[in-house]
Motif scaffolding. Structure first.
Motif, PDB file in Angstrom:
ATOM      1  N   ILE A 296      38.801  42.841  48.512  1.00 53.95           N
ATOM      2  CA  ILE A 296      37.936  43.351  47.443  1.00 53.95           C
ATOM      3  C   ILE A 296      37.484  44.753  47.818  1.00 53.95           C
ATOM      4  CG2 ILE A 296      35.735  43.098  46.214  1.00 53.95           C
ATOM      5  CD1 ILE A 296      35.930  40.071  46.727  1.00 53.95           C
ATOM      6  N   VAL A 298      34.912  47.772  46.246  1.00 50.09           N
ATOM      7  CA  VAL A 298      33.913  48.117  45.232  1.00 50.09           C
ATOM      8  C   VAL A 298      33.627  49.606  45.370  1.00 50.09           C
ATOM      9  CG1 VAL A 298      31.633  47.642  44.275  1.00 50.09           C
ATOM     10  CG2 VAL A 298      32.916  45.810  45.417  1.00 50.09           C
ATOM     11  N   LYS A 345      27.841  40.453  42.260  1.00 46.69           N
ATOM     12  CA  LYS A 345      29.145  40.109  41.710  1.00 46.69           C
ATOM     13  C   LYS A 345      29.522  38.682  42.104  1.00 46.69           C
ATOM     14  CE  LYS A 345      31.269  44.748  41.635  1.00 46.69           C
ATOM     15  NZ  LYS A 345      31.867  44.706  40.287  1.00 46.69           N
ATOM     16  N   GLN A 346      30.225  38.022  41.195  1.00 44.80           N
ATOM     17  CA  GLN A 346      30.757  36.685  41.455  1.00 44.80           C
ATOM     18  C   GLN A 346      32.287  36.742  41.376  1.00 44.80           C
ATOM     19  OE1 GLN A 346      30.953  33.802  38.234  1.00 44.80           O
ATOM     20  NE2 GLN A 346      29.786  32.339  39.465  1.00 44.80           N
ATOM     21  N   PHE A 347      32.940  36.191  42.388  1.00 46.91           N
ATOM     22  CA  PHE A 347      34.404  36.147  42.416  1.00 46.91           C
ATOM     23  C   PHE A 347      34.872  34.705  42.569  1.00 46.91           C
ATOM     24  CE2 PHE A 347      33.338  40.388  43.872  1.00 46.91           C
ATOM     25  CZ  PHE A 347      34.300  41.204  43.281  1.00 46.91           C
ATOM     26  N   GLU A 357      37.247  38.550  39.761  1.00 43.25           N
ATOM     27  CA  GLU A 357      35.843  38.702  39.389  1.00 43.25           C
ATOM     28  C   GLU A 357      35.549  37.893  38.129  1.00 43.25           C
ATOM     29  OE1 GLU A 357      32.390  42.106  38.629  1.00 43.25           O
ATOM     30  OE2 GLU A 357      34.346  42.682  39.472  1.00 43.25           O
ATOM     31  N   THR A 358      34.508  37.060  38.194  1.00 40.87           N
ATOM     32  CA  THR A 358      34.165  36.167  37.085  1.00 40.87           C
ATOM     33  C   THR A 358      32.748  36.372  36.556  1.00 40.87           C
ATOM     34  OG1 THR A 358      33.662  34.503  38.785  1.00 40.87           O
ATOM     35  CG2 THR A 358      35.788  34.324  37.666  1.00 40.87           C
ATOM     36  N   SER A 360      28.925  39.181  36.733  1.00 44.66           N
ATOM     37  CA  SER A 360      28.167  40.297  37.297  1.00 44.66           C
ATOM     38  C   SER A 360      26.782  40.323  36.663  1.00 44.66           C
ATOM     39  CB  SER A 360      28.887  41.630  37.038  1.00 44.66           C
ATOM     40  OG  SER A 360      28.065  42.722  37.408  1.00 44.66           O
TER      41      SER A 360
END
Length: 467
Positions: A296, A298, A345-347, A357-358, A360
């Protein structure tokens, strides 16, 4: 005949833990940056049916000032059920609470009245130094054979940092954990794969490198930690070191897979000096050797220099600053806090090498100062920093302070104090802020807030030995 019944909050497997009852309380480290008031453990009501939901309902002041509470943990957890070193008679009862600046360690008993933890023991800095050779205790993990404490500094010197071990029952300092540290010098987090006899440790910096704030010369000189260390847990010896590359500065939080059959985990890296991006990496073992892969990235977010604190004005951008990560107990969702930009953030990491990524959520941020929906006119400082996930994965709690002197550099007009709760769609991914849960400001009595621990355990408390 005496029959031992293990603590009901101990679970043999991640699946059992995920089916546990929801937490009713959260314990939160609250510290006074000015060191005029004592630091404290705040107790927050997390029961949605309670008329005090989302409020501070308990408070325990510590006896000294200037501790700077940071990370803390339980004395015992599900690892007590591991067959290699079983301790099923211990209870998840005591909070082990280090002062990162004072090097004291406190033991608080939560059993009789969980809303009013009682101080039962204090381990002075001198004892930690004389028996283990360490100072600046940082992270607590409950192991199957004792309480492990990472430390950033040496007992009478700036380093090396490492790991001390406390006794499960008496809380006496047993000594230094390492038998052979090789060239490991910087320390920060550590975790393990218990069924594989592997311990993993990461790097931040020595006390002189961090206590007065981020040192630009050290950062640009690539002197902060950028390596992962892999140890033989049983022999307590360093086996392998992997260097990420010195542009990746501050390799901090470690989150191994909860499934004991898996031998991988996630690492958060605060920043790259080449472009101010932040990153998440995966370690895994193949053919006997560990490899570490960036999965990941960012990027930094451009910003007008007039909106930035002095430390960031020359760059014209806000770095994400990944300062915490947390992995749900089912190993499906990874939460990544970008404290600089104010984003969580959610992954979906069902395939750990290919995160998706699922979700934010934004709160605070150096430039954004995004408000909470329950107080839409209140511009927030800080950002999602420490992250804690409930055992069933449906709730995520975040607090907003990183570390006193670092707060002051990135939020020079004040960081305040707040805590938020996020509801998770565990079937499809996605996150929603809970508008009813937002303890902040005066509720924390002038202290800043850092780590959260959940009553009965949480996603970053426990290790499991059964799949």
């Amino acid at each position: 005949m005496t029959r031992w019944t293990p603590d009901p909050t101990f679970y043999p497997s991640p699946r059992d833990a995920a089916g546990a009852p929801a937490e009713q309380l959260a314990y939160v480290a609250a510290f006074d940056r000015s060191a005029r008031q004592p630091d404290a453990i705040a107790v927050v009501d997390t029961d949605p049916a309670s008329d005090r939901y989302g409020s501070v309902v308990g408070w325990t002041d510590l006896p000294h000032t200037g501790d700077e509470l940071h990370h803390f943990g339980w004395n015992a957890c599900s690892s007590a059920l591991c067959p290699t070193a079983p301790h099923p008679h211990v209870e998840r009862r005591y909070l082990i609470v280090p002062g990162l600046r004072s090097s004291r360690i406190y033991v608080l008993d939560t059993k009789d009245d969980p809303r009013s933890p009682v101080l039962v023991k204090e381990i002075p800095a001198e004892e930690l130094a004389s028996k283990a050779g360490y100072s600046r205790p940082h992270t607590i993990h409950c192991g199957p054979d004792g309480i492990y404490v990472s430390a950033l500094g040496g007992g009478s010197t700036d380093g090396p940092g490492g790991i001390a071990v406390l006794d499960h029952t008496t809380f006496e300092v047993r000594g230094q954990w390492e038998n052979d540290r090789g060239d490991q010098y910087l320390a920060y987090d550590f975790w393990w794969h218990l069924t594989r006899d592997v311990l993993v440790s990461s790097e931040w910096g020595t006390p002189s490198m961090i206590e007065d704030g981020l040192v630009p010369e050290l950062l640009l000189g690539r002197k902060y930690g950028h390596r992962l260390h892999f140890w033989d847990l049983a022999k307590r010896t360093l086996v392998q070191t992997v260097d990420l590359g010195d542009q990746y500065q501050m390799a901090l939080e470690l989150r191994p897979a909860h499934d004991p059959r898996k031998e991988y985990g996630f690492l958060g890296v605060v920043t790259s000096v080449e472009d101010l991006s932040a990153s998440v990496w995966v370690w895994q073992r193949a053919g006997g050797e560990f490899t570490v892969t960036k999965v990941i990235d960012v990027p930094a977010e451009p910003a007008d220099a007039t909106e930035l604190p002095p430390a960031l004005q020359p760059f014209g951008a806000v770095p994400p600053l990944i300062t915490d990560i947390d992995l749900s107990v089912d190993d499906r969702f990874l939460y990544v806090s970008c404290w600089g930009t104010g984003e969580l953030k959610q992954f979906d990491v069902s395939d750990p090498l290919h995160p998706v990524e699922t979700g934010s959520i934004r709160l605070g941020g150096v430039v954004g100062r995004v408000a909470h929906p329950s107080f839409p006119d209140e511009r927030l400082a800080g950002g999602p920093q420490m992250v804690e996930v409930s055992r069933d994965g449906r709730r995520v709690y975040v607090t907003n302070s990183l570390y006193g002197s670092w707060d002051d550099q990135f939020y020079p007009d004040g960081v305040g104090a707040w805590m938020a709760k996020i509801d998770v769609d565990i079937e499809n991914g996605g996150m929603t802020l809970d508008p009813r849960f937002f303890p902040h400001g005066d509720e924390f009595r002038g202290r800043r807030v850092h780590q959260t621990r959940l009553q009965g355990g949480d996603a970053s408390s426990d290790s499991y030995c059964f799949p």
